[in-house]
Design an enzyme around this catalytic site. Structure first.
Site, short mmCIF file in Angstrom:
data_model
loop_
_atom_site.label_atom_id
_atom_site.label_comp_id
_atom_site.label_asym_id
_atom_site.label_seq_id
_atom_site.Cartn_x
_atom_site.Cartn_y
_atom_site.Cartn_z
N THR A 179 -11.46 8.28 3.58
CA THR A 179 -10.55 9.37 3.23
C THR A 179 -10.77 10.61 4.08
O THR A 179 -9.99 11.55 4.02
CB THR A 179 -10.70 9.75 1.75
N TYR A 203 0.84 -1.19 0.00
CA TYR A 203 0.00 0.00 0.00
C TYR A 203 0.88 1.25 0.00
O TYR A 203 1.59 1.53 0.97
CB TYR A 203 -0.92 0.03 1.23
#
Length: 318
Positions: free
Chosen positions: A288, A60
């Site tokens: 987010t 990631y």
């Protein structure tokens, strides 16, 4: 760590307890969300809401997700956290910097521990099956890492039932620690592979299940009702190709009627349905911003009755 509003479930037959909703770093932390203050505020909300499981992977953002999440997780007592990472995907152009060989796994776990800033991982996932490495080699290094205290449990991610059985057979033959958890893609849209192949095998061996992409990269929120112009599907071609179909768009639109009847969003309904599925340990959320995480956690208030479950199963049948 305990929050009366958050259910905690055993990871399969193990004694480890995970929050029914967890937080992952795929494509977000260190990627689309690089500001440490933002990451820290999201992780604080997750922790305060009762989330104790934080899922990361070395791939990631090429290690940045581990670094930025690790820095934020230092705000909390380590013993209250369940932290995972993963190994498999290439981290450089070096010929040995990929896969599940003994060399790559050992070097990768040490790098992950350093980036996260922890002495051990609660769970270490084999991020895919490696056809180039004997399963015996991979199983043995995972067993060694447990004996050395670098990891507490190991698991698989996106393995087939046959691949899981292969690992179980090796463990049974030699007395190695068995994989305790599988991490599959699972949502109302992505069901067939998991429900027909993976889940029965996981049940057979008492494995926990922690699922990724529960909202089908935003499809189940209605975000793409009128086309793909932004969001994850606009950035990841293979996801768009597998998820964005006219049939799926129509089914998600129909789903709105059920959600409206419950006074919730489609995303909350999809998450609540997933969390109610048998043997599921934890649903990995992505967020987010604070508002997105708050909305997703609203799924905790939704009761999935047998009627709702039946309606959703019929709508999203495969």
């Amino acid at each position: 760590m305990f929050n009366p509003n958050m259910p905690y479930r055993n990871l399969g037959r193990s004694g480890l307890k995970l929050s029914s909703f967890s937080l992952g770093g795929w494509t977000t932390f260190g990627g689309t969300v690089k500001d440490f203050t933002s990451v820290r505020s999201i992780l604080h909300l997750a922790y305060e809401s009762g989330i104790n499981f934080f899922d990361i992977a070395d791939i990631y953002a090429k290690g940045e997700s581990e670094r930025i999440m690790g820095a934020a997780l230092k705000d909390f007592p380590r013993h209250e956290l369940v932290i995972s990472s993963k190994v498999f995907w290439p981290m450089s152009d070096d010929v040995n910097d990929k896969g599940l060989s003994r060399k790559h796994v050992l070097e990768s776990v040490n790098k992950s521990l350093q980036r996260i800033g922890t002495e051990y991982l609660d769970i270490y996932f084999c991020h895919r099956y490696d056809p180039e490495t004997p399963v015996e080699e991979t199983v043995r290094i995972m067993d060694d890492l447990i004996h050395h205290g670098k990891i507490l449990y190991w698991g698989t991610s996106e393995w087939t039932a046959a691949q899981i059985q292969e690992a179980m057979d090796v463990c049974e033959r030699w007395g190695y620690y068995k994989p305790q958890v599988e991490q599959p893609q699972y949502s109302l849209i992505a069901r067939e592979k998991f429900e027909t192949d993976v889940r029965p095998k996981a049940f057979q061996h008492g494995m926990g299940l922690v699922t990724w992409s529960p909202l089908a990269s935003g499809m189940l929120t209605g975000k793409y009702d009128n086309g793909v112009s932004e969001g994850r599907l606009s950035r990841v071609d293979w996801l768009k190709e597998t998820l964005y179909t006219e049939k799926n768009v129509q089914r998600v639109r129909e789903m709105k009627k059920i959600a409206d009847g419950l006074g919730c969003t489609r995303g909350q309904l999809a998450l609540a349905w997933l969390a109610a599925q048998p043997q599921l340990t934890s649903v990995i959320l992505g967020a987010t911003n604070i508002e997105q995480l708050k909305e997703n956690l609203g799924a905790l208030k939704i009761n999935i009755t047998s009627e709702i479950d039946q309606n959703l199963n019929e709508l999203f049948s495969f």
